[in-house]
Write a protein that holds these residues in place. Structure first.
Motif, mmCIF file in Angstrom:
data_model
loop_
_atom_site.group_PDB
_atom_site.id
_atom_site.type_symbol
_atom_site.label_atom_id
_atom_site.label_comp_id
_atom_site.label_asym_id
_atom_site.label_seq_id
_atom_site.Cartn_x
_atom_site.Cartn_y
_atom_site.Cartn_z
ATOM 1 N N VAL A 162 0.827 -1.200 0.000
ATOM 2 C CA VAL A 162 0.000 0.000 0.000
ATOM 3 C C VAL A 162 0.867 1.258 0.000
ATOM 4 O O VAL A 162 0.554 2.251 -0.680
ATOM 5 C CB VAL A 162 -0.976 -0.009 1.192
ATOM 6 N N ASP A 166 0.683 3.968 -2.896
ATOM 7 C CA ASP A 166 0.438 5.366 -2.537
ATOM 8 C C ASP A 166 1.473 6.272 -3.202
ATOM 9 O O ASP A 166 1.143 7.347 -3.726
ATOM 10 C CB ASP A 166 0.481 5.523 -1.021
ATOM 11 N N TYR A 180 -4.322 -4.382 -9.036
ATOM 12 C CA TYR A 180 -3.185 -4.978 -8.330
ATOM 13 C C TYR A 180 -3.393 -6.484 -8.214
ATOM 14 O O TYR A 180 -4.489 -6.957 -7.900
ATOM 15 C CB TYR A 180 -3.001 -4.386 -6.928
ATOM 16 N N LEU A 211 -6.290 -0.621 1.277
ATOM 17 C CA LEU A 211 -6.463 0.340 0.177
ATOM 18 C C LEU A 211 -7.585 1.321 0.490
ATOM 19 O O LEU A 211 -7.473 2.524 0.220
ATOM 20 C CB LEU A 211 -6.746 -0.400 -1.131
ATOM 21 N N LEU A 216 -7.116 4.691 -1.565
ATOM 22 C CA LEU A 216 -6.620 4.293 -2.887
ATOM 23 C C LEU A 216 -7.625 3.458 -3.667
ATOM 24 O O LEU A 216 -7.449 3.242 -4.865
ATOM 25 C CB LEU A 216 -5.309 3.509 -2.735
ATOM 26 N N ASP A 217 -8.651 2.988 -2.990
ATOM 27 C CA ASP A 217 -9.622 2.110 -3.640
ATOM 28 C C ASP A 217 -10.419 2.827 -4.716
ATOM 29 O O ASP A 217 -11.061 2.177 -5.545
ATOM 30 C CB ASP A 217 -10.578 1.513 -2.609
#
Length: 505
Positions: A162, A166, A180, A211, A216-217
């Protein structure tokens, strides 16, 4: 007698008309197999043995070598990259006194793989990023740190992933990175999880949660299960296909896109059975409301003939597909790809772009190259053979299947020809259409297509000894600005690939 002749003429005329009607293949633009097609592409790893001064071979991948790849990809126009790597090859540089990994995203190795991401970003290519497996558990050279992580469900590894994502997404701004891949081919007995579905699925759930926590999702989701569909590991609870089914059942919310591998069988493809087999697997994704792609697609290397050829090559290892040098591989790969698109797959990445990417077990021995590529960027340096850097035959068909089926296309239904060895697929984007055809039989055939929805077409033909290319080795149309019609005749030579398109670049 006159009556008999008259009747015979009528019968012959009726038969001729019936045959003509039967052979006209309709492109059913209203019958959509899949929408929002991602597109086809390649597996392109950075070059862990040769991409920096620190690499075991040194920095053999010079700017000139990278530019050679970029130039060829500029013609191919891939829509999908699978970039599989290892944390300990790029950004995991050691461990502190507490055993926590030390991460550095400013290494030469990270800058090397960013060349691929930069190219993808500039060219709107979807990137599936991932790692071969839990760090330090994949290769003998890494055995000294094999105790630092207990598996794919180790929070220390998940947090490292992660942090890297990021950096790539938020710091570097790579919007091209969409998916991913946690552990390559986890159902395999060669995988870091050794076919343990529980360990892998726990890791996926932890990754998805992490995530989301990082925000980040919104850009990236998990691709999975990355299973080899036709491989059944006796140590695993599920078959290869079962991994896809169970992922749909147990991880339907966590999986962003379904993704599989197959090193397929020639007979399965040439018989047309590839579509049925993988179409059944695609149904699991469809029922879950998700797309499905091939992260790796190629043909089995296990035949005696292939192994004999690999053994005879002083630079190849046993994990090589020597048919990449053969014209026939371009027909077979196009055939498998056409069947996958007709089975509902939203894209496929060929294994692989370049021989120079990997060696057996990635131990870096120069005489154990994995020969699977469309060329060998380091043919001169590794094999003292500059000709090995040339484009190989199968680039012709695969590049056209990437170039002329753009992202966002709708893959539409066609009337089956009913002829052995003949496969057809069609893609529509706005007012443009592309039709790809394969004749994988030993007999020439002629078809008529209803292409009344198009105006003018380009035609490409991949036929042994008769494939038109330019000075760079790039495919050239045998005819351009052809007037389309509702009874457009297409001659399909034996063992050939033909592509018709109204798209122009």
């Amino acid at each position: 007698m006159r009556y008999f002749i008259s009747m015979l003429l009528v019968v012959m005329l009726f038969a001729a008309c019936s045959h003509e009607n039967a052979d006209v293949i309709k492109i059913k633009t209203s019958e959509v197999i899949s929408t929002n097609f991602i597109g086809n592409g390649v597996q392109w790893s950075a070059y862990p043995h040769a991409d920096t001064e620190n690499a075991v071979w040194g920095k053999l991948m010079t700017d000139e070598k990278w530019d050679m790849n970029f130039t060829r990809l500029n013609y191919m126009k891939p829509k999908l990259f699978r970039v599989c790597d290892q944390a300990n090859w790029r950004y995991m540089v050691g461990f502190d006194k507490q055993g926590n990994p030390i991460l550095d995203f400013d290494t030469p190795e990270v800058k090397a793989v960013e060349k691929i991401f930069d190219y993808a970003q500039e060219n709107n290519i979807t990137v599936l990023i991932g790692e071969w497996g839990t760090p330090y558990k994949m290769h003998d050279k890494d055995a000294g740190h094999s105790d630092k992580f207990f598996g794919a469900n180790d929070p220390k590894w998940i947090n490292s992933i992660v942090a890297y994502l990021d950096y790539l997404i938020n710091t570097k701004g790579y919007t091209c990175i969409k998916y991913y891949n946690l552990v390559n081919e986890p159902n395999g007995d060669w995988a870091s999880v050794k076919g343990d579905f529980v360990e892998w699925s726990e890791g996926v759930k932890m990754l998805v949660s992490a995530l989301k926590e990082k925000g980040l999702d919104k850009q990236i989701s998990v691709a999975g299960p990355d299973a080899v569909t036709r491989y059944d590991n006796p140590r695993s609870t599920y078959t290869g296909a079962g991994w896809v089914e169970e992922s749909a059942k147990q991880l339907g919310d966590e999986i962003g896109i379904f993704e599989v591998h197959d090193y397929t069988d020639h007979e399965l493809v040439r018989s047309g059975g590839f579509k049925k087999y993988h179409g059944d697997i695609a149904k699991y994704a469809k029922d879950a409301g998700k797309q499905i792609i091939f992260g790796e697609l190629g043909f089995s290397r296990n035949s005696e003939e292939n192994q004999a050829r690999a053994k005879a090559d002083p630079f190849a290892c046993e994990d090589s597909q020597m048919e990449v040098y053969d014209y026939s591989y371009g027909v077979d790969m196009a055939d498998a790809l056409i069947q996958s698109m007709n089975a509902g797959y939203s894209g496929a990445a060929a294994w692989a772009l370049d021989d120079a990417m990997h060696t057996l077990d990635d131990l870096g021995f120069k005489h154990q190259i994995k020969r699977w590529g469309m060329w060998n960027s380091l043919g001169t340096e590794l094999a003292n053979n500059p000709e090995d850097e040339n484009i190989r035959p199968w680039f012709y068909s695969w590049s056209l299947m990437c170039r002329y089926f753009p992202t966002g296309s709708a893959i539409v239904n066609t009337d089956a020809s009913g002829k052995d060895g003949v496969r057809i697929t069609a893609g529509v984007l706005n007012e443009d259409i592309t039709v790809a055809l394969v004749n994988n039989s030993s007999v020439q055939d002629t078809l008529a297509l209803d292409l009344s929805m198009a105006t003018h077409l380009q035609k490409f033909v991949y036929q042994e000894g008769n494939s038109k290319v330019d000075d760079n080795g790039f495919p050239m149309a045998v005819a351009s600005n052809i007037k389309a019609s509702n009874n457009f005749e297409v001659i399909l030579p034996a063992k050939s690939f033909v592509l018709l398109t109204s798209l122009k670049y």
